[in-house]
Design an enzyme around this catalytic site. Sequence first.
Site, PDB file in Angstrom:
ATOM      1  N   ARG A 549       0.826  -1.207   0.000  1.00  0.00           N
ATOM      2  CA  ARG A 549       0.000   0.000   0.000  1.00  0.00           C
ATOM      3  C   ARG A 549       0.851   1.244   0.000  1.00  0.00           C
ATOM      4  NH1 ARG A 549      -4.671  -1.709   4.037  1.00  0.00           N
ATOM      5  NH2 ARG A 549      -2.909  -2.915   4.786  1.00  0.00           N
ATOM      6  N   SER A 610       8.118  -4.969   6.382  1.00  0.00           N
ATOM      7  CA  SER A 610       7.822  -6.037   7.345  1.00  0.00           C
ATOM      8  C   SER A 610       8.741  -7.243   7.206  1.00  0.00           C
ATOM      9  CB  SER A 610       6.365  -6.469   7.174  1.00  0.00           C
ATOM     10  OG  SER A 610       5.552  -5.335   7.164  1.00  0.00           O
ATOM     11  N   ASP A 664       6.241  -3.770  10.604  1.00  0.00           N
ATOM     12  CA  ASP A 664       4.770  -3.659  10.700  1.00  0.00           C
ATOM     13  C   ASP A 664       4.264  -3.792  12.134  1.00  0.00           C
ATOM     14  OD1 ASP A 664       5.448  -6.353  10.696  1.00  0.00           O
ATOM     15  OD2 ASP A 664       3.903  -6.987   9.257  1.00  0.00           O
TER      16      ASP A 664
HETATM   17  C1  BG6 Z   1      -1.752  -4.740   7.544  1.00  0.00           C
HETATM   18  C2  BG6 Z   1      -0.630  -3.819   7.918  1.00  0.00           C
HETATM   19  O1  BG6 Z   1      -2.950  -4.212   7.955  1.00  0.00           O
HETATM   20  O2  BG6 Z   1      -1.511  -5.984   8.126  1.00  0.00           O
HETATM   21  C3  BG6 Z   1       0.662  -4.419   7.391  1.00  0.00           C
HETATM   22  O3  BG6 Z   1      -0.832  -2.552   7.406  1.00  0.00           O
HETATM   23  C4  BG6 Z   1       0.851  -5.772   7.936  1.00  0.00           C
HETATM   24  O4  BG6 Z   1       1.740  -3.610   7.715  1.00  0.00           O
HETATM   25  C5  BG6 Z   1      -0.334  -6.600   7.626  1.00  0.00           C
HETATM   26  O5  BG6 Z   1       2.020  -6.366   7.389  1.00  0.00           O
HETATM   27  C6  BG6 Z   1      -0.241  -7.977   8.207  1.00  0.00           C
HETATM   28  O6  BG6 Z   1      -1.318  -8.764   7.792  1.00  0.00           O
HETATM   29  P1  BG6 Z   1      -1.365  -9.560   6.442  1.00  0.00           P
HETATM   30  O7  BG6 Z   1      -2.427 -10.548   6.685  1.00  0.00           O
HETATM   31  O8  BG6 Z   1      -1.697  -8.586   5.371  1.00  0.00           O
HETATM   32  O9  BG6 Z   1      -0.028 -10.203   6.253  1.00  0.00           O
HETATM   33  C1  GLC Z   2       7.713 -11.880   9.156  1.00  0.00           C
HETATM   34  C2  GLC Z   2       8.727 -10.791   9.152  1.00  0.00           C
HETATM   35  C3  GLC Z   2       8.464  -9.808  10.264  1.00  0.00           C
HETATM   36  C4  GLC Z   2       7.065  -9.313  10.159  1.00  0.00           C
HETATM   37  C5  GLC Z   2       6.112 -10.472  10.179  1.00  0.00           C
HETATM   38  C6  GLC Z   2       4.677 -10.048  10.062  1.00  0.00           C
HETATM   39  O1  GLC Z   2       7.881 -12.610  10.307  1.00  0.00           O
HETATM   40  O2  GLC Z   2      10.014 -11.362   9.302  1.00  0.00           O
HETATM   41  O3  GLC Z   2       9.357  -8.738  10.180  1.00  0.00           O
HETATM   42  O4  GLC Z   2       6.801  -8.456  11.215  1.00  0.00           O
HETATM   43  O5  GLC Z   2       6.417 -11.340   9.133  1.00  0.00           O
HETATM   44  O6  GLC Z   2       4.419  -9.423   8.873  1.00  0.00           O
END
Ligand code: BG6
Ligand code: GLC
Length: 924
Positions: A549, A610, A664
């Site tokens: 995003r 992340s 994240d």
């Molecule tokens: C989102 C966050 O809502 O959730 C992200 O903005 C995060 O930063 C993510 O990595 C984690 O959830 P998913 O299910 O999208 O991996």
């Molecule tokens: C993976 C990444 C970590 C992140 C998590 C959730 O474990 O290594 O940095 O926070 O995924 O997205």
Amino acid sequence: MDSIGSLGLQQGEGAPGCPQEGLPCPSNTSEMVQECLQQFKVTGAQLRQIQTSLLGSMEQALRGQAGPAPAVRMLPTYVGSIPHGTEQGDFVVLELGATGASLRVLWVTLTGIEGHKVEPRSQEFVIPQEVMLGPGQQLFDFAARCLSEFLDVLPVGNQGLQLGFSFSFPCHQTGLDKSTLISWTKGFKCSDVEGQDVVQLLRDAIQRQGAYSIDVVAVVNDTVGTMMGCEPGVGPCEVGLVVDTGTNACYMEEARHVAVLDEDRGRVCISIEWGSFSDEGALGPVQTIFDRTLDHESLNPGAQRFEKMIGGLYLGELVRLVLAHLAQRGALFGGHTSPVLRSQGSILLEHVAEMEDPSAGAARVHAVLQDLGLNPKASDAEWVQCVCVAVCTRAAQLCAAALAAVLSRLQHSREQQALQIAVATGGRVFERHPRFLSVLRETVMLLAPDCNVCFIPSVDGGGRGVAMVTAVAARLAAHRRLLEETLAPFRLTREQLAEVQAQMREAMAKGLQGEASSLRMLPTYVRATPDGSERGDFLALDLGGTNFRVLLVRVATGGVQISSQIYSIPECVAQGSGQQLFDHIVDCIVDFQQKQGLSGQSLPLGFTFSFPCRQMGLDQGILLNWTKGFNASDCEGQDVVCLLREAIRRRQAVELNVVAIVNDTVGTMMSCGYEDPHCEVGLIVGTGTNACYMEELRNVASVDGDSGQMCINTEWGAFGDDGSLSMLSTRFDACVDQASINPGKQRFEKMISGMYLGEIVRHILLHLTSLGVLFRGQQTQRLQTRDIFKTKFLSEIESDSLALRQVRAILEDLGLPLTSDDALMVLEVCQAVSKRAAQLCGAGVAAVVEKIRENRGLEELTISVGVDGTLYKLHPHFSSLVAATVRELAPRCVVTFLQSEDGSGKGAALVTAVACRLAQRTRV
Ligand code: BG6
Ligand code: GLC
Ligand code: GLC
């Protein structure tokens, strides 16, 4: 009189030697007897009315709209298909309730080979009257003793035996081996059995008896045994009709028409329990004064009124009442009754059968009456024979009307104009009264002219059918055991979870000290959660979750406003070259700026990235290794902010000011922290899983300074990469790990997060298929396909609001050909896998909050955890399982979970805002 009204005359025609007018007998006798016989005549119109009313009652019960009066019950039996004839093995069958006061035990051998039949051995035991009316335990103990006595003379040794229980009373079944007695019928009335599971009562009694190891595998109604035992090869037999002590029928109904079942496909056997049919409008006109007296004096007055006109237990009694009436009025036996005639139950079905037999001459009837202690005159025998014929003919006609109702139902539900159907018949009334079947057949032909019915006598009195059902149930039970064995390693004990918590705790401490640990405990350079004074417009990127995003975050006095757009990162980009990945990211930013009218502006940018990064400052993060599905080359070991800045430079048109890089978890914690100052932990359970929290700086070896706090990114997804989780890892976890792009890495994450749970489930399903437990043992190409079973299916399948049929639809969409048993098992697999994931996650959170509590030397800690991630948010039970585990493992922490509404981009912007504010201050 209509076309079949003449059937009512059969009682006159069918009984040779019935005194006709003009024969030498007192005219008043003739009148009196004729008047009684007349009462037992049923017209065609009356039979049709019964047929129609019974059909209505059946359909109403199927729709689950039975009224308060006990109409027919339409009880599902959990027998879903008629046998293939391939079932095999030795089975013990115990029959209770079909044939009056006797109990039968059989040893049935199914060969699995068509036409090859082994005669069963059987033994009948008489149940004493006091046992039929005494305490329930006494009845079941009696049954267990009979079983032992029967088995004592067979060479069974210590082998475990499988038993099918034919229990012929109305029962609510909830499984093949679970059946609650609704009410006793016929001559039974034992205390403490109604409302109980009769299988359990039998199991308990067998255990008390202690002589043999017998597993009660299935319970069936006698009608079901009759239908299921039908010799294969004569075409499908889909109706079972019993006229024994009582009467009832079962038939194969379309499952979708049975409201109480959560099933939309296939057929299910329904036990109609038509004995309780009671529509006054239909039955009233055909009931005689004798029926009412019989009902009144029975064990269950007012109940089973239809059965009491047909069942073998009652035919003798009806005859007795008529004869006693005629004797009292001087029409028979010279006006004398006798003790026999006056005692209830003295005339049995056998007597009636014998006297009614057309070939029985007056002398035979005479003899029977004498045996009964009566003193018949010459003409009495003929009249008595007429009474027997009248009572039995009416019974057969009423039974035919009921069967015709079932046939109409079948015609209707199968939308077939002309029905060709086989009906299996069983019970002593059929065996002993050859006329019964012929009257039944003729009447059915008249009432259901479009149906071509073939009547097939049951095999071994239904014993073989019970064995068939038992064989199927035994197979299902074996499957269940295999399922349980497979899922057992997923079911974690409290001790195991506490051990995970303890190990995590230790790994955290080591990681913070810079010692070898699977937890990296990365400093984030975020030193405080937001205080609400942050202001400004920021750009944010959010990379590494399900969606990439780009966001515009406006932090103002009134709150935070966000505009964002999702861009896709094709797998080839995520796993291509680093340069390609970062160029793609910048392209997306440029596109976003244009759409938002921000081109040319250089807003401060916060980058949610992340993945594990070693940070030296807020705007520096060296990617340690990719996780989840990313694997772009030449990035690991590089500063991600530099990679982004280089890509910006390559795309000369834009100017961007990258201020902060945040994980994240940190973005989520900051985002929730803006609303709740207690939010000092960030948790992600989405594609991957991870947590961060506010640690005392004095505990962080790699960052200078002893006062204050810093947010630490635990990178707990890698927990266990040193082998510490191997005790918990199953063969399925190993498969998923081996097939991943980072084998041996992120072992904790691979047991918890969305990227992997579907794969774990898929591997379990493959295993269960190879054991023959699922999908009839047929491996499908689809199920062999990696990632075909998405984690979102777990959330959908486990949703409480979803019926099992919808579960099946989801799986069918995947191309998996399943039965409803399969659907249930898949649901259980999903539940086991997601529950383990949530509990492991909870153990992790417990370790983190306990660490914070101890850091602060608090007796009790009140804290909030900001959470994000599709698995956590979409799964129906995940969040409550996490919370429950935390409560259990960290009882001194009061933990509130806050779901992040705005994603971590908002948090990244807030981190950026704080950094800008501090930078300004230093400049000043
Ligand atoms: C989102 C966050 O809502 O959730 C992200 O903005 C995060 O930063 C993510 O990595 C984690 O959830 P998913 O299910 O999208 O991996
Ligand atoms: C993976 C990444 C970590 C992140 C998590 C959730 O474990 O290594 O940095 O926070 O995924 O997205
Ligand atoms: C009674 C029972 C029923 C059984 C029938 C025939 O009606 O309630 O379950 O099938 O008798 O034995």
